[in-house]
Design a protein around this motif. Structure first.
Motif, short mmCIF file in Angstrom:
data_model
loop_
_atom_site.label_atom_id
_atom_site.label_comp_id
_atom_site.label_asym_id
_atom_site.label_seq_id
_atom_site.Cartn_x
_atom_site.Cartn_y
_atom_site.Cartn_z
N TYR A 21 6.50 0.28 -12.04
CA TYR A 21 8.01 0.70 -12.46
C TYR A 21 7.84 1.98 -13.22
CZ TYR A 21 9.57 -3.93 -11.19
OH TYR A 21 9.97 -5.19 -10.87
N PRO A 23 10.09 3.56 -15.58
CA PRO A 23 11.39 3.37 -16.34
C PRO A 23 12.08 4.78 -16.81
CG PRO A 23 9.73 2.19 -17.52
CD PRO A 23 9.08 2.55 -16.08
N VAL A 29 4.88 1.30 -15.75
CA VAL A 29 4.57 -0.17 -16.02
C VAL A 29 3.89 -0.61 -14.67
CG1 VAL A 29 5.50 -2.40 -16.68
CG2 VAL A 29 6.55 -0.28 -17.55
N ALA A 31 3.42 -3.78 -13.31
CA ALA A 31 3.73 -5.07 -13.45
C ALA A 31 3.06 -6.19 -12.38
CB ALA A 31 5.57 -5.12 -12.93
N SER A 50 2.35 -15.85 -19.48
CA SER A 50 3.26 -15.67 -20.43
C SER A 50 4.17 -14.66 -19.94
CB SER A 50 2.56 -15.17 -21.73
OG SER A 50 1.72 -14.06 -21.51
N SER A 51 5.21 -14.53 -20.87
CA SER A 51 6.45 -13.67 -20.53
C SER A 51 6.10 -12.32 -20.20
CB SER A 51 7.20 -13.68 -21.76
OG SER A 51 8.45 -12.79 -21.68
N GLY A 52 6.50 -11.67 -19.13
CA GLY A 52 5.87 -10.08 -19.10
C GLY A 52 4.64 -10.06 -18.33
N SER A 53 4.05 -11.32 -17.91
CA SER A 53 2.86 -11.35 -17.18
C SER A 53 2.75 -10.62 -15.80
CB SER A 53 1.88 -12.55 -17.36
OG SER A 53 2.80 -13.55 -16.59
N GLY A 54 4.09 -10.76 -15.33
CA GLY A 54 4.45 -10.44 -13.85
C GLY A 54 4.61 -11.41 -12.91
N LYS A 55 5.02 -12.79 -13.44
CA LYS A 55 5.45 -13.68 -12.49
C LYS A 55 6.62 -13.51 -11.70
CE LYS A 55 6.01 -16.56 -16.03
NZ LYS A 55 5.89 -15.59 -17.15
N SER A 56 7.64 -13.03 -12.15
CA SER A 56 8.93 -12.63 -11.39
C SER A 56 8.82 -11.71 -10.43
CB SER A 56 10.07 -12.37 -12.31
OG SER A 56 10.46 -13.65 -13.06
N THR A 57 7.95 -10.73 -10.93
CA THR A 57 7.61 -9.52 -9.78
C THR A 57 6.89 -10.00 -8.71
OG1 THR A 57 7.57 -7.89 -11.66
CG2 THR A 57 6.47 -7.20 -9.75
N1 LIG Z 1 12.80 -3.10 -13.38
C1 LIG Z 1 11.97 -3.14 -14.34
N2 LIG Z 1 11.86 -1.77 -14.85
C2 LIG Z 1 10.78 -1.53 -15.75
N3 LIG Z 1 10.02 -2.57 -15.81
C3 LIG Z 1 9.96 -3.75 -15.27
C4 LIG Z 1 11.00 -4.16 -14.39
N4 LIG Z 1 11.09 -5.35 -14.08
C5 LIG Z 1 9.75 -5.90 -14.86
N5 LIG Z 1 9.24 -4.94 -15.67
C6 LIG Z 1 8.13 -5.12 -16.42
O1 LIG Z 1 7.22 -5.60 -15.44
C7 LIG Z 1 6.38 -6.65 -16.33
C8 LIG Z 1 6.38 -7.88 -15.52
O2 LIG Z 1 7.75 -8.66 -15.69
P1 LIG Z 1 8.03 -9.75 -14.93
O3 LIG Z 1 7.47 -9.89 -13.72
O4 LIG Z 1 9.38 -9.96 -15.15
O5 LIG Z 1 7.37 -10.77 -15.67
P2 LIG Z 1 7.54 -12.57 -16.04
O6 LIG Z 1 8.35 -12.82 -15.12
O7 LIG Z 1 6.04 -12.91 -16.09
O8 LIG Z 1 8.11 -12.61 -17.69
C9 LIG Z 1 6.83 -6.54 -17.84
O9 LIG Z 1 6.32 -5.73 -18.53
C10 LIG Z 1 8.36 -5.97 -17.46
O10 LIG Z 1 9.04 -5.50 -18.64
#
Ligand SMILES: Nc1ncnc2c1ncn2[C@@H]1O[C@H](COP(=O)(O)OP(=O)(O)O)[C@@H](O)[C@H]1O
Ligand SMILES: [Mg+2]
Length: 240
Positions: A21, A23, A29, A31, A50-57
Protein backbone atom coordinates in the motif's frame (compact mmCIF):
# COMPACT_ATOMS: atom_id res chain seq x y z
CA UNK A 1 1.78 -41.27 -19.14
CA UNK A 2 -1.17 -40.60 -21.42
CA UNK A 3 -4.51 -41.53 -19.90
CA UNK A 4 -3.30 -40.94 -16.33
CA UNK A 5 -5.72 -38.81 -14.33
CA UNK A 6 -4.46 -35.30 -13.92
CA UNK A 7 -4.09 -34.40 -10.22
CA UNK A 8 -6.52 -31.72 -9.14
CA UNK A 9 -4.81 -28.35 -8.75
CA UNK A 10 -4.73 -26.86 -5.25
CA UNK A 11 -7.80 -24.75 -4.45
CA UNK A 12 -5.49 -21.96 -3.37
CA UNK A 13 -2.15 -21.52 -5.09
CA UNK A 14 -0.30 -18.34 -4.13
CA UNK A 15 3.21 -17.87 -5.49
CA UNK A 16 5.56 -15.19 -4.28
CA UNK A 17 2.72 -12.75 -3.78
CA UNK A 18 3.14 -9.31 -2.27
CA UNK A 19 0.64 -6.56 -1.57
CA UNK A 20 1.95 -3.10 -0.93
CA UNK A 21 0.00 0.00 0.00
CA UNK A 22 1.09 3.56 -0.60
CA UNK A 23 -0.87 5.59 1.92
CA UNK A 24 1.20 8.67 0.99
CA UNK A 25 3.91 9.67 -1.46
CA UNK A 26 6.87 8.56 0.64
CA UNK A 27 5.37 5.66 2.60
CA UNK A 28 5.18 2.05 1.43
CA UNK A 29 3.43 -0.56 3.59
CA UNK A 30 4.28 -4.16 2.77
CA UNK A 31 1.07 -5.77 4.02
CA UNK A 32 2.06 -9.07 2.35
CA UNK A 33 5.66 -9.77 1.54
CA UNK A 34 6.63 -12.59 -0.85
CA UNK A 35 4.09 -15.16 0.35
CA UNK A 36 3.89 -18.64 -1.17
CA UNK A 37 1.00 -20.76 0.05
CA UNK A 38 -0.77 -23.77 -1.39
CA UNK A 39 -3.97 -25.20 0.09
CA UNK A 40 -5.47 -28.43 -1.23
CA UNK A 41 -9.11 -29.26 -1.68
CA UNK A 42 -10.72 -30.33 1.63
CA UNK A 43 -8.10 -28.83 3.95
CA UNK A 44 -8.98 -27.06 7.20
CA UNK A 45 -6.45 -24.29 7.73
CA UNK A 46 -6.16 -21.59 10.37
CA UNK A 47 -4.24 -18.42 9.55
CA UNK A 48 -2.88 -16.81 12.69
CA UNK A 49 -0.98 -13.67 13.49
CA UNK A 50 -1.12 -10.56 15.61
CA UNK A 51 -2.98 -7.43 14.57
CA UNK A 52 -1.42 -5.86 11.48
CA UNK A 53 0.41 -9.05 10.42
CA UNK A 54 -1.43 -9.21 7.09
CA UNK A 55 -4.22 -11.71 7.81
CA UNK A 56 -7.05 -9.69 6.27
CA UNK A 57 -4.91 -8.69 3.31
CA UNK A 58 -4.21 -12.38 2.63
CA UNK A 59 -7.89 -13.24 3.08
CA UNK A 60 -8.92 -10.52 0.63
CA UNK A 61 -6.50 -11.88 -1.95
CA UNK A 62 -7.60 -15.49 -1.42
CA UNK A 63 -11.22 -14.32 -1.74
CA UNK A 64 -10.52 -12.30 -4.92
CA UNK A 65 -11.62 -9.09 -3.22
CA UNK A 66 -8.14 -7.74 -3.87
CA UNK A 67 -5.21 -8.73 -6.10
CA UNK A 68 -1.50 -8.95 -5.27
CA UNK A 69 0.69 -6.10 -6.46
CA UNK A 70 3.35 -8.71 -7.34
CA UNK A 71 3.36 -12.48 -7.71
CA UNK A 72 0.65 -14.91 -8.73
CA UNK A 73 -2.60 -16.31 -7.43
CA UNK A 74 -4.60 -19.17 -8.86
CA UNK A 75 -7.99 -20.13 -7.49
CA UNK A 76 -8.90 -23.69 -8.53
CA UNK A 77 -6.30 -23.42 -11.28
CA UNK A 78 -7.67 -20.12 -12.58
CA UNK A 79 -5.22 -17.23 -12.76
CA UNK A 80 -7.30 -14.41 -11.32
CA UNK A 81 -5.14 -11.71 -12.92
CA UNK A 82 -6.62 -12.50 -16.30
CA UNK A 83 -10.26 -12.29 -15.33
CA UNK A 84 -12.59 -9.35 -15.89
CA UNK A 85 -14.20 -7.86 -12.77
CA UNK A 86 -17.70 -9.15 -13.67
CA UNK A 87 -16.46 -12.70 -14.15
CA UNK A 88 -14.45 -12.41 -10.94
CA UNK A 89 -17.52 -11.55 -8.85
CA UNK A 90 -19.33 -14.43 -10.51
CA UNK A 91 -16.44 -16.78 -9.64
CA UNK A 92 -16.44 -15.47 -6.08
CA UNK A 93 -20.18 -15.98 -5.70
CA UNK A 94 -20.03 -19.57 -7.01
CA UNK A 95 -16.88 -20.82 -5.32
CA UNK A 96 -16.46 -18.93 -2.06
CA UNK A 97 -18.56 -18.37 1.06
CA UNK A 98 -17.41 -15.44 3.21
CA UNK A 99 -17.89 -15.07 6.95
CA UNK A 100 -16.79 -11.89 8.74
CA UNK A 101 -16.21 -10.91 12.34
CA UNK A 102 -18.99 -8.30 12.27
CA UNK A 103 -21.50 -10.59 10.48
CA UNK A 104 -22.17 -8.00 7.73
CA UNK A 105 -25.89 -8.77 7.49
CA UNK A 106 -28.20 -6.30 5.74
CA UNK A 107 -29.88 -4.62 8.74
CA UNK A 108 -33.47 -3.84 7.77
CA UNK A 109 -34.38 -7.12 6.19
CA UNK A 110 -35.17 -10.59 7.55
CA UNK A 111 -32.73 -13.43 8.13
CA UNK A 112 -34.42 -15.24 5.25
CA UNK A 113 -33.95 -12.32 2.82
CA UNK A 114 -30.32 -12.01 3.87
CA UNK A 115 -29.70 -15.64 2.97
CA UNK A 116 -31.66 -15.38 -0.30
CA UNK A 117 -29.55 -12.45 -1.50
CA UNK A 118 -26.58 -14.39 -2.98
CA UNK A 119 -29.05 -16.66 -4.78
CA UNK A 120 -30.62 -13.63 -6.41
CA UNK A 121 -27.16 -12.59 -7.67
CA UNK A 122 -26.75 -16.13 -9.00
CA UNK A 123 -29.96 -15.63 -10.98
CA UNK A 124 -32.18 -18.21 -9.29
CA UNK A 125 -35.96 -17.89 -9.34
CA UNK A 126 -38.05 -16.93 -6.33
CA UNK A 127 -39.31 -20.37 -5.27
CA UNK A 128 -35.86 -21.95 -5.60
CA UNK A 129 -34.28 -19.09 -3.64
CA UNK A 130 -36.79 -19.53 -0.85
CA UNK A 131 -36.35 -23.30 -0.70
CA UNK A 132 -32.55 -23.16 -0.58
CA UNK A 133 -32.42 -20.31 1.93
CA UNK A 134 -34.78 -22.20 4.26
CA UNK A 135 -32.58 -25.32 3.94
CA UNK A 136 -29.43 -23.34 4.76
CA UNK A 137 -31.04 -21.64 7.78
CA UNK A 138 -32.28 -24.99 9.07
CA UNK A 139 -28.79 -26.47 8.61
CA UNK A 140 -27.37 -23.89 11.04
CA UNK A 141 -30.23 -24.26 13.53
CA UNK A 142 -31.97 -20.99 12.63
CA UNK A 143 -35.12 -22.47 11.09
CA UNK A 144 -37.27 -20.93 13.83
CA UNK A 145 -35.91 -17.38 13.43
CA UNK A 146 -36.17 -16.86 9.69
CA UNK A 147 -38.44 -13.81 9.80
CA UNK A 148 -36.36 -12.02 12.44
CA UNK A 149 -34.37 -8.91 11.60
CA UNK A 150 -30.65 -8.99 12.51
CA UNK A 151 -31.31 -6.49 15.36
CA UNK A 152 -33.71 -9.03 16.88
CA UNK A 153 -31.02 -11.74 17.01
CA UNK A 154 -28.09 -12.34 19.36
CA UNK A 155 -24.54 -12.11 18.00
CA UNK A 156 -24.27 -15.89 17.83
CA UNK A 157 -27.58 -16.12 15.96
CA UNK A 158 -26.55 -13.38 13.54
CA UNK A 159 -23.33 -15.23 12.82
CA UNK A 160 -25.27 -18.43 12.14
CA UNK A 161 -27.41 -16.51 9.64
CA UNK A 162 -24.19 -15.21 8.09
CA UNK A 163 -22.92 -18.80 7.86
CA UNK A 164 -26.20 -19.83 6.17
CA UNK A 165 -25.69 -16.99 3.68
CA UNK A 166 -22.10 -18.15 3.09
CA UNK A 167 -23.10 -21.74 2.29
CA UNK A 168 -26.36 -21.19 0.41
CA UNK A 169 -24.66 -21.17 -3.03
CA UNK A 170 -22.93 -24.43 -2.08
CA UNK A 171 -19.35 -23.07 -2.34
CA UNK A 172 -16.38 -25.44 -2.16
CA UNK A 173 -14.33 -22.89 -0.17
CA UNK A 174 -15.34 -21.18 3.09
CA UNK A 175 -13.30 -18.12 4.11
CA UNK A 176 -13.86 -16.84 7.63
CA UNK A 177 -12.09 -13.71 8.95
CA UNK A 178 -12.19 -13.78 12.79
CA UNK A 179 -15.68 -15.35 12.72
CA UNK A 180 -15.78 -15.75 16.50
CA UNK A 181 -14.14 -12.43 17.37
CA UNK A 182 -17.42 -10.87 18.54
CA UNK A 183 -18.96 -13.97 20.12
CA UNK A 184 -19.23 -15.38 23.64
CA UNK A 185 -17.72 -18.80 24.33
CA UNK A 186 -21.00 -20.67 23.80
CA UNK A 187 -21.66 -19.12 20.38
CA UNK A 188 -17.99 -19.53 19.50
CA UNK A 189 -18.30 -23.27 20.09
CA UNK A 190 -21.48 -23.41 17.93
CA UNK A 191 -19.91 -21.58 15.00
CA UNK A 192 -16.65 -23.59 15.16
CA UNK A 193 -18.68 -26.81 15.21
CA UNK A 194 -20.58 -25.71 12.09
CA UNK A 195 -17.25 -24.96 10.35
CA UNK A 196 -15.91 -28.40 11.39
CA UNK A 197 -19.06 -30.04 9.98
CA UNK A 198 -18.71 -28.14 6.70
CA UNK A 199 -15.11 -29.37 6.47
CA UNK A 200 -16.20 -32.94 7.22
CA UNK A 201 -18.60 -32.58 4.26
CA UNK A 202 -15.54 -31.99 2.06
CA UNK A 203 -15.46 -28.20 1.91
CA UNK A 204 -12.17 -26.38 2.22
CA UNK A 205 -12.19 -24.13 5.28
CA UNK A 206 -9.75 -21.26 5.79
CA UNK A 207 -10.21 -19.54 9.11
CA UNK A 208 -8.42 -16.42 10.25
CA UNK A 209 -7.99 -15.99 13.97
CA UNK A 210 -5.62 -14.63 16.58
CA UNK A 211 -6.95 -17.05 19.22
CA UNK A 212 -4.82 -20.14 19.85
CA UNK A 213 -7.71 -22.37 20.95
CA UNK A 214 -9.72 -21.48 17.85
CA UNK A 215 -6.73 -22.25 15.59
CA UNK A 216 -6.22 -25.57 17.38
CA UNK A 217 -9.44 -26.85 15.72
CA UNK A 218 -7.78 -26.70 12.30
CA UNK A 219 -5.54 -29.41 10.88
CA UNK A 220 -2.96 -26.94 9.68
CA UNK A 221 -1.85 -23.62 11.11
CA UNK A 222 -0.12 -20.90 9.10
CA UNK A 223 1.38 -18.13 11.20
CA UNK A 224 1.94 -14.68 9.70
CA UNK A 225 4.16 -11.89 10.97
CA UNK A 226 4.93 -8.62 9.19
CA UNK A 227 3.32 -9.91 6.01
CA UNK A 228 5.44 -13.07 5.85
CA UNK A 229 4.76 -16.71 6.67
CA UNK A 230 6.67 -17.47 9.88
CA UNK A 231 5.38 -20.99 10.38
CA UNK A 232 3.28 -23.54 8.49
CA UNK A 233 2.59 -26.69 10.47
CA UNK A 234 0.22 -29.60 10.89
CA UNK A 235 -1.56 -29.63 14.27
CA UNK A 236 -2.10 -32.49 16.71
CA UNK A 237 -5.70 -32.47 15.47
CA UNK A 238 -4.51 -33.95 12.16
CA UNK A 239 -3.14 -37.05 13.85
CA UNK A 240 -6.39 -37.63 15.79
N1 LIG B 1 -5.91 0.17 2.78
C1 LIG B 1 -4.74 0.21 3.44
N2 LIG B 1 -3.89 1.24 3.29
C2 LIG B 1 -2.70 1.27 3.93
N3 LIG B 1 -2.25 0.30 4.74
C3 LIG B 1 -3.06 -0.76 4.92
C4 LIG B 1 -4.33 -0.88 4.30
N4 LIG B 1 -4.90 -2.05 4.68
C5 LIG B 1 -4.04 -2.63 5.50
N5 LIG B 1 -2.92 -1.87 5.66
C6 LIG B 1 -1.75 -2.20 6.47
O1 LIG B 1 -1.28 -3.47 6.08
C7 LIG B 1 -0.85 -4.23 7.22
C8 LIG B 1 -1.64 -5.52 7.32
O2 LIG B 1 -3.01 -5.22 7.58
P1 LIG B 1 -4.12 -6.33 7.75
O3 LIG B 1 -4.01 -7.28 6.61
O4 LIG B 1 -5.44 -5.65 7.95
O5 LIG B 1 -3.66 -7.06 9.09
P2 LIG B 1 -4.46 -8.00 10.11
O6 LIG B 1 -5.74 -8.43 9.45
O7 LIG B 1 -3.52 -9.13 10.40
O8 LIG B 1 -4.71 -7.18 11.34
C9 LIG B 1 -1.03 -3.30 8.42
O9 LIG B 1 0.20 -2.66 8.66
C10 LIG B 1 -2.06 -2.32 7.95
O10 LIG B 1 -1.91 -1.10 8.61
MG1 LIG C 1 -7.74 -8.31 10.07
Amino acid sequence: MSGAARPRPPVIDIRRASRTYRPSEDVIVRALDDVTLSIANGEHVAIMGSSGSGKSTLMNIIGCLDTPTAGEYRLDGIDVRHIAEDDLSDLRNRKIGFIFQSFNLVPRTSALSNVELPLAYAGLGRAERHRRAVDALQAVGMGDRMEHYPSELSGGQQQRVAVARAIVCNPSLILADEPTGNLDSHSTADVLQILDDLNDDGRTVVLITHEVDVAARARRVVRLGDGRILEDRVTAQAAA
